[in-house]
Each structure stands twice: as C-alpha cells, then as structure tokens.
Design an enzyme around this catalytic site. Structure first.
Site, short mmCIF file in Angstrom:
data_model
loop_
_atom_site.label_atom_id
_atom_site.label_comp_id
_atom_site.label_asym_id
_atom_site.label_seq_id
_atom_site.Cartn_x
_atom_site.Cartn_y
_atom_site.Cartn_z
N ASP A 33 -68.75 44.67 23.56
CA ASP A 33 -69.23 43.27 23.61
C ASP A 33 -68.26 42.88 24.80
O ASP A 33 -67.27 42.69 24.81
CB ASP A 33 -68.85 42.56 22.40
CG ASP A 33 -69.68 42.68 21.27
OD1 ASP A 33 -70.97 42.73 21.56
OD2 ASP A 33 -69.15 43.26 20.21
N ASP A 171 -77.27 43.32 14.57
CA ASP A 171 -75.72 42.99 15.02
C ASP A 171 -75.41 41.53 14.34
O ASP A 171 -75.86 40.53 14.47
CB ASP A 171 -75.79 42.91 16.50
CG ASP A 171 -74.29 42.68 16.80
OD1 ASP A 171 -73.60 42.73 16.08
OD2 ASP A 171 -73.98 42.61 18.03
#
Length: 214
Positions: A33, A171
């Site tokens: 990320d 997610d």
C-alpha cells in the site's frame, strides 16, 4: 483462493524474516500500500519498501497506489519490480490510458474501487483491468470495520467477471467470516490485514491454512 498479505501490517524491524515466513505460509501476492498523505489522509510504504520486498521474493508483488496522479509515478513502481499496479479512478483523469499503459509494459493492470465509487463510474474501465481491488473500507488505515453496503457492488462486479475477464480481490476488514462468505460467492482473493493474519494470534502458517480450509 488468492491470499495477499498487506505488507503495511508487517514488522519492518525484521522485514526479511517477515517475507520468508509469509512466503512459507503460502502467500500468493505481496500487497504493498502506497499512500501520499494527500489522496488519503495517511502516509505508508514507499518506493524503497517495494524494492526491498521485491528483492526478497519471487512471488507476485502488487502495488496499490493511493496517491494523486499515479500516472506520473507508474514507471517508478514498474521499474522496481511490481507485477500488478492498482490505481483509483478518482486520482487519475486519464485512468483508462494509465491502465492501458501498465499492460503495454507487460504487467497486470488493476483498478481500486472505493466503497462510494459506483459501478457506472468504472464500467468503461473494466475491459482494461486484469484485477479489481474492491475496497470494503475507505482506504488509508488498517483496522477498520467492514462496510456492509458494499455487498451490492461486490455482487454486481462478480456478475460481470465472465464478460470482462478480470479477477476480484477484496480489501478491508477481511475476517475469516467475510472471506468464507465472499469466496463462496465468487471473489477470487483477499488482502489480509489485522482481521485475519496480523493479529498476534497463531502463526502465519496456521492462520493462512485456516483461511484456505474455509
């Protein structure tokens, strides 16, 4: 079932040990990320972190770009060894062109879909996606609660899979119960954070074996 540990939840004091342990536990994709503190209100991993993870594994590495104007930085992460890059349509005025460019580099293109992003807003982009990252929380922080209203959109995008040929990764707050429910419906994989993997209970092998048995 594609299992993608979120590397923002790993221990960077022992990154090499973490990657080895996650690899031995059966990781399919290492999920990185990238946050810039502008598109989302947080700053997390960066280019150096992606390079470090890439150097430690031959498994797939994906990059989730939660940054403004990702097209300007795509080459950085492709050159760093990313196999798959996700962008947000809200952050890139030429999202289709960017997805096509990722594919032109021989890599996998991914679109990240926020909880408040409608299907109609991304439908024209779907033919250019190899993966969809459906967010069941708002991006930026780990440890959030699953947003139940995303269920309708997940089901709609599952129904479009055969038409467009993409894979779906979910997610956000992917607990064992969430994983069991949505894998049965047709979600291909899950990003694993504090809800299913990095919660301090059980080893990575035990936790990932449990998820695969669901």
């Amino acid at each position: 079932m594609i299992l993608c540990p979120s590397m923002m939840c790993a221990s960077y004091a022992n990154l090499e040990e973490e990657v080895r342990a996650l690899e031995e536990a059966g990781t399919d994709i290492f999920h990185c990320d990238i946050m810039d503190g502008s598109f989302v209100p947080n700053i997390s991993m960066g280019l150096t972190d992606v390079k470090a993870v890439r150097a430690l594994t031959k498994k797939m590495v994906d990059v989730h770009l939660m940054i403004d104007h990702p097209a300007d930085k795509i080459d950085w992460f492709l050159d760093a060894g990313a196999d798959l890059i996700y962008i947000h349509p809200e952050s890139e005025p030429q999202a289709m062109k960017t997805l096509m460019y990722i594919r032109s580099r021989g890599k996998l293109s991914g679109l990240a879909v926020n909880p408040d992003t409608s299907l109609s807003a991304v439908k024209e982009l779907l033919p250019h996606c190899d993966y969809l990252l459906i967010m069941s929380v708002f991006p930026g922080f780990a440890g959030q609660t699953f947003i139940d209203s995303v269920d309708t959109k997940i089901r709609e995008l599952i129904a479009c899979k055969k038409t467009y040929g993409y894979r779906i990764i979910l997610d956000g707050a992917c607990s064992p119960a969430v994983i069991q429910e949505y894998h049965a419906l047709g979600v291909d994989g899950f990003v694993l954070g504090t809800s299913a993997l990095f919660h301090g209970e059980g080893s990575y092998v035990e936790n990932m074996n449990l998820l695969r048995s669901l």
